[in-house]
Design a protein around this motif. Structure first.
Motif, PDB file in Angstrom:
ATOM      1  N   GLY A  14       0.431  -0.490  -2.688  1.00  0.00           N
ATOM      2  CA  GLY A  14      -0.335  -1.376  -1.814  1.00  0.00           C
ATOM      3  C   GLY A  14      -1.816  -1.043  -1.874  1.00  0.00           C
ATOM      4  O   GLY A  14      -2.372  -0.846  -2.952  1.00  0.00           O
ATOM      5  N   LYS A  15      -2.468  -0.961  -0.747  1.00  0.00           N
ATOM      6  CA  LYS A  15      -3.891  -0.630  -0.699  1.00  0.00           C
ATOM      7  C   LYS A  15      -4.084   0.822  -1.122  1.00  0.00           C
ATOM      8  O   LYS A  15      -3.525   1.734  -0.516  1.00  0.00           O
ATOM      9  CB  LYS A  15      -4.443  -0.863   0.705  1.00  0.00           C
ATOM     10  CG  LYS A  15      -4.317  -2.313   1.178  1.00  0.00           C
ATOM     11  CD  LYS A  15      -4.780  -2.451   2.616  1.00  0.00           C
ATOM     12  CE  LYS A  15      -4.717  -3.909   3.074  1.00  0.00           C
ATOM     13  NZ  LYS A  15      -3.340  -4.441   3.073  1.00  0.00           N
ATOM     14  N   VAL A  16      -4.900   1.036  -2.152  1.00  0.00           N
ATOM     15  CA  VAL A  16      -4.971   2.366  -2.739  1.00  0.00           C
ATOM     16  C   VAL A  16      -6.362   2.610  -3.306  1.00  0.00           C
ATOM     17  O   VAL A  16      -7.054   1.677  -3.730  1.00  0.00           O
ATOM     18  CB  VAL A  16      -3.889   2.506  -3.840  1.00  0.00           C
ATOM     19  CG1 VAL A  16      -4.117   1.520  -4.975  1.00  0.00           C
ATOM     20  CG2 VAL A  16      -3.778   3.921  -4.359  1.00  0.00           C
ATOM     21  N   SER A  17      -6.773   3.845  -3.305  1.00  0.00           N
ATOM     22  CA  SER A  17      -8.094   4.221  -3.800  1.00  0.00           C
ATOM     23  C   SER A  17      -8.005   4.744  -5.233  1.00  0.00           C
ATOM     24  O   SER A  17      -6.921   5.035  -5.743  1.00  0.00           O
ATOM     25  CB  SER A  17      -8.697   5.306  -2.899  1.00  0.00           C
ATOM     26  OG  SER A  17      -7.953   6.512  -3.024  1.00  0.00           O
ATOM     27  N   ARG A  18      -9.154   4.901  -5.877  1.00  0.00           N
ATOM     28  CA  ARG A  18      -9.183   5.440  -7.242  1.00  0.00           C
ATOM     29  C   ARG A  18      -8.629   6.862  -7.301  1.00  0.00           C
ATOM     30  O   ARG A  18      -7.829   7.172  -8.195  1.00  0.00           O
ATOM     31  CB  ARG A  18     -10.608   5.405  -7.779  1.00  0.00           C
ATOM     32  CG  ARG A  18     -11.181   4.011  -7.891  1.00  0.00           C
ATOM     33  CD  ARG A  18     -12.557   4.024  -8.513  1.00  0.00           C
ATOM     34  NE  ARG A  18     -13.207   2.720  -8.385  1.00  0.00           N
ATOM     35  CZ  ARG A  18     -14.305   2.360  -9.027  1.00  0.00           C
ATOM     36  NH1 ARG A  18     -14.883   3.227  -9.847  1.00  0.00           N
ATOM     37  NH2 ARG A  18     -14.824   1.163  -8.857  1.00  0.00           N
ATOM     38  N   VAL A  45      -6.327  -7.788  -9.572  1.00  0.00           N
ATOM     39  CA  VAL A  45      -6.548  -6.937  -8.401  1.00  0.00           C
ATOM     40  C   VAL A  45      -7.908  -7.276  -7.793  1.00  0.00           C
ATOM     41  O   VAL A  45      -8.729  -7.957  -8.409  1.00  0.00           O
ATOM     42  CB  VAL A  45      -6.479  -5.430  -8.759  1.00  0.00           C
ATOM     43  CG1 VAL A  45      -5.178  -5.090  -9.445  1.00  0.00           C
ATOM     44  CG2 VAL A  45      -7.664  -5.018  -9.606  1.00  0.00           C
ATOM     45  N   ARG A  46      -8.109  -6.781  -6.578  1.00  0.00           N
ATOM     46  CA  ARG A  46      -9.391  -7.033  -5.917  1.00  0.00           C
ATOM     47  C   ARG A  46      -9.728  -5.863  -5.005  1.00  0.00           C
ATOM     48  O   ARG A  46      -8.831  -5.210  -4.440  1.00  0.00           O
ATOM     49  CB  ARG A  46      -9.334  -8.326  -5.108  1.00  0.00           C
ATOM     50  CG  ARG A  46      -8.375  -8.280  -3.930  1.00  0.00           C
ATOM     51  CD  ARG A  46      -8.281  -9.606  -3.222  1.00  0.00           C
ATOM     52  NE  ARG A  46      -7.421  -9.526  -2.034  1.00  0.00           N
ATOM     53  CZ  ARG A  46      -7.093 -10.573  -1.291  1.00  0.00           C
ATOM     54  NH1 ARG A  46      -7.535 -11.784  -1.629  1.00  0.00           N
ATOM     55  NH2 ARG A  46      -6.315 -10.417  -0.229  1.00  0.00           N
ATOM     56  N   PRO A  47     -11.019  -5.559  -4.841  1.00  0.00           N
ATOM     57  CA  PRO A  47     -11.428  -4.551  -3.862  1.00  0.00           C
ATOM     58  C   PRO A  47     -11.353  -5.158  -2.467  1.00  0.00           C
ATOM     59  O   PRO A  47     -11.624  -6.350  -2.271  1.00  0.00           O
ATOM     60  CB  PRO A  47     -12.869  -4.238  -4.262  1.00  0.00           C
ATOM     61  CG  PRO A  47     -13.349  -5.486  -4.941  1.00  0.00           C
ATOM     62  CD  PRO A  47     -12.168  -6.099  -5.602  1.00  0.00           C
ATOM     63  N   TYR A  62      -8.319  -0.800  -3.364  1.00  0.00           N
ATOM     64  CA  TYR A  62      -7.951  -1.956  -4.178  1.00  0.00           C
ATOM     65  C   TYR A  62      -6.532  -2.392  -3.808  1.00  0.00           C
ATOM     66  O   TYR A  62      -5.705  -1.590  -3.361  1.00  0.00           O
ATOM     67  CB  TYR A  62      -7.979  -1.596  -5.670  1.00  0.00           C
ATOM     68  CG  TYR A  62      -9.368  -1.376  -6.217  1.00  0.00           C
ATOM     69  CD1 TYR A  62     -10.051  -2.402  -6.865  1.00  0.00           C
ATOM     70  CD2 TYR A  62      -9.999  -0.139  -6.084  1.00  0.00           C
ATOM     71  CE1 TYR A  62     -11.328  -2.199  -7.367  1.00  0.00           C
ATOM     72  CE2 TYR A  62     -11.274   0.068  -6.574  1.00  0.00           C
ATOM     73  CZ  TYR A  62     -11.934  -0.971  -7.224  1.00  0.00           C
ATOM     74  OH  TYR A  62     -13.208  -0.770  -7.713  1.00  0.00           O
ATOM     75  N   GLU A  63      -6.268  -3.669  -4.018  1.00  0.00           N
ATOM     76  CA  GLU A  63      -4.916  -4.202  -3.827  1.00  0.00           C
ATOM     77  C   GLU A  63      -4.651  -5.292  -4.856  1.00  0.00           C
ATOM     78  O   GLU A  63      -5.588  -5.808  -5.494  1.00  0.00           O
ATOM     79  CB  GLU A  63      -4.735  -4.771  -2.423  1.00  0.00           C
ATOM     80  CG  GLU A  63      -5.511  -6.053  -2.172  1.00  0.00           C
ATOM     81  CD  GLU A  63      -5.193  -6.698  -0.825  1.00  0.00           C
ATOM     82  OE1 GLU A  63      -4.441  -6.108  -0.026  1.00  0.00           O
ATOM     83  OE2 GLU A  63      -5.731  -7.806  -0.573  1.00  0.00           O
ATOM     84  N   ALA A  86       6.567 -17.511  -2.330  1.00  0.00           N
ATOM     85  CA  ALA A  86       5.839 -16.301  -1.944  1.00  0.00           C
ATOM     86  C   ALA A  86       4.765 -15.986  -2.966  1.00  0.00           C
ATOM     87  O   ALA A  86       4.901 -16.299  -4.153  1.00  0.00           O
ATOM     88  CB  ALA A  86       6.788 -15.113  -1.825  1.00  0.00           C
ATOM     89  N   ASP A  87       3.682 -15.367  -2.485  1.00  0.00           N
ATOM     90  CA  ASP A  87       2.645 -14.926  -3.408  1.00  0.00           C
ATOM     91  C   ASP A  87       3.076 -13.624  -4.071  1.00  0.00           C
ATOM     92  O   ASP A  87       4.180 -13.125  -3.841  1.00  0.00           O
ATOM     93  CB  ASP A  87       1.296 -14.790  -2.694  1.00  0.00           C
ATOM     94  CG  ASP A  87       1.313 -13.778  -1.548  1.00  0.00           C
ATOM     95  OD1 ASP A  87       2.107 -12.806  -1.615  1.00  0.00           O
ATOM     96  OD2 ASP A  87       0.533 -13.944  -0.591  1.00  0.00           O
ATOM     97  N   LEU A  88       2.197 -13.055  -4.890  1.00  0.00           N
ATOM     98  CA  LEU A  88       2.584 -11.926  -5.737  1.00  0.00           C
ATOM     99  C   LEU A  88       2.832 -10.641  -4.952  1.00  0.00           C
ATOM    100  O   LEU A  88       3.429  -9.704  -5.477  1.00  0.00           O
ATOM    101  CB  LEU A  88       1.520 -11.689  -6.810  1.00  0.00           C
ATOM    102  CG  LEU A  88       1.945 -10.862  -8.021  1.00  0.00           C
ATOM    103  CD1 LEU A  88       3.127 -11.501  -8.731  1.00  0.00           C
ATOM    104  CD2 LEU A  88       0.788 -10.669  -8.985  1.00  0.00           C
ATOM    105  N   VAL A  89       2.402 -10.572  -3.712  1.00  0.00           N
ATOM    106  CA  VAL A  89       2.702  -9.386  -2.904  1.00  0.00           C
ATOM    107  C   VAL A  89       3.888  -9.617  -1.979  1.00  0.00           C
ATOM    108  O   VAL A  89       4.241  -8.750  -1.185  1.00  0.00           O
ATOM    109  CB  VAL A  89       1.469  -8.924  -2.093  1.00  0.00           C
ATOM    110  CG1 VAL A  89       0.340  -8.529  -3.020  1.00  0.00           C
ATOM    111  CG2 VAL A  89       1.019  -9.972  -1.106  1.00  0.00           C
ATOM    112  N   GLY A  90       4.495 -10.795  -2.080  1.00  0.00           N
ATOM    113  CA  GLY A  90       5.713 -11.046  -1.328  1.00  0.00           C
ATOM    114  C   GLY A  90       5.540 -11.732   0.002  1.00  0.00           C
ATOM    115  O   GLY A  90       6.526 -11.904   0.735  1.00  0.00           O
TER     116      GLY A  90
END
Length: 385
Positions: A14-18, A45-47, A62-63, A86-90
């Protein structure tokens, strides 16, 4: 390969950092940065802002870009059709549950489903062309050699060669998959229900029909012909000639029709559904309790064979009888199994997903495959160099 690894981890976390991606993938931070830049350019992906509240520099998160892909899940049941987009994240953007009139020809059913699909995309504000993948859950077995459905009496006409190909007309140009509905219910149970984190379990579906989905080492097991889990044909019970009509022996005595037939033979009046019988048993009716005892005995003997072969950690009871009458069945089934199996009786549980299991399984399968499809398309469209 680096981009795929990073994309898969973002999908998982899910939402995750570098730094978190570097730790999860084992890739260096510069490599992570390059992969994220490529994925962002591909609009995969997008910030989404900074993680604050910790000491030190705030980390950019990013997610997955939800609109990078769309999955259409379709459950074609005996009495209902259920569709979800559903979209790509469900996240479900649109949903329809419609009662089937029954007896539709394949062409009529496909035309109806196509109309419902158009309603869904209109409601979600997208186009049919935006659908990445459609997953259909149906009774029976998809015979890939003849493109037909076998062992699906509730879908007349679908046993003809080429019938499956009609489903291409539901969602435009989107690729599609056809999976057995009980197999999908098992996937749904593993993704969203009692099977989460469990490597070995079976979902036994008991309702208008009987079937089983098998998960081994965390993966769905289909068998050589895709017919693994067709336990309706197990030689359990004496068989009911009034119910049989091409059904297997177990299904003729333990399905909803079998429950009603036994209750009627034992003298219950006005019984039109298995639910009537189970409600009467809860209210203390002696005859209904005899029917429940017989049902538990049939299920226990069937599960004894399943357990001897598969050795599951858990058996989940699903379907209109398995899930909704679990309060009446699980105790007697577990007691019966103690005299029938060699080792410890596995956990016996009633599904918490109810009628959503097949649709959720179709969604889980669709999201996993759609992730790969959108990534491959992005790679194919990327400029060289």
């Amino acid at each position: 390969m680096n981009e795929r690894a990073v994309f898969a981890e973002i999908f998982k976390l899910g939402k995750v950092s570098r730094p978190e991606l570097a730790q999860a993938t084992g890739l260096s931070k510069p490599t992570i940065s390059m992969a994220l830049a490529d994925l962002e350019r591909a609009r995969l992906v997008r910030p989404i802002g900074l993680r604050t509240g910790n000491a030190g520099r705030a980390a950019l998160l990013y997610e997955i870009r939800p609109q990078a892909g769309w999955v259409l899940a379709v459950d074609v049941g005996r009495e209902f059709v259920r569709l979800a987009l559903a979209d790509l994240v469900g996240d479900i953007a649109a949903r329809r549950d419609e009662h089937r009139k029954g007896g539709e020809t394949p062409g009529e059913l496909v035309a109806w489903l196509a109309g419902l699909a158009r309603e869904l995309v209109d409601e979600a504000g997208v186009d049919l062309a935006d659908i990445t993948l459609t997953v259909f859950g149906t009774p029976g077995i998809h015979d890939k050699e003849t493109c037909s459905l076998q062992l699906a009496p509730n879908l007349p006409g679908w046993g003809r060669p080429g019938a499956i190909e009609l489903l291409a007309g539901v969602a435009g140009e989107a690729p599609y998959l056809v999976e057995n509905d009980v197999d999908l219910a098992a996937v749904g149970e593993g993704a969203y229900g009692l099977g989460q984190g469990m490597a070995h379990f079976a979902l036994v579906w008991i309702g208008t029909g009987i079937g089983m989905g098998i998960v081994i080492d965390g993966k769905l097991y289909r068998g050589y012909q895709g017919a693994a889990g067709e336990i309706s044909y197990m030689p359990v019970g004496e068989g009911d000639p009034l119910v049989n009509r091409g059904r297997g022996m177990l299904e003729s005595v333990a399905s909803a029709d079998g429950v009603v037939a036994l209750a009627t033979r034992l003298g219950m009046r006005g019984v039109t559904s298995a639910k009537d019988v189970f409600d009467a048993a809860r209210a203390g009716d002696d005859v209904a309790r005899q029917v429940v005892a017989a049902e538990a005995d049939h299920i226990a003997h069937a599960l004894a064979g399943v357990i001897a072969v598969l050795d599951p950690e858990m058996v989940v009871l699903g379907g209109g009888i398995g899930a909704q009458a679990g309060d009446l069945l699980i105790g007697p089934v577990a007691d019966g199994l103690r005299d029938l199996v060699a080792l410890r009786v596995p956990m016996i549980r009633a599904s918490t997903l109810g009628t959503e299991a097949v649709l959720l399984g179709a969604m889980a399968v669709g999201l996993t495959k759609a992730r790969d499809l959108v990534f491959e398309r992005a790679v194919a469209q990327a400029p060289p160099g």
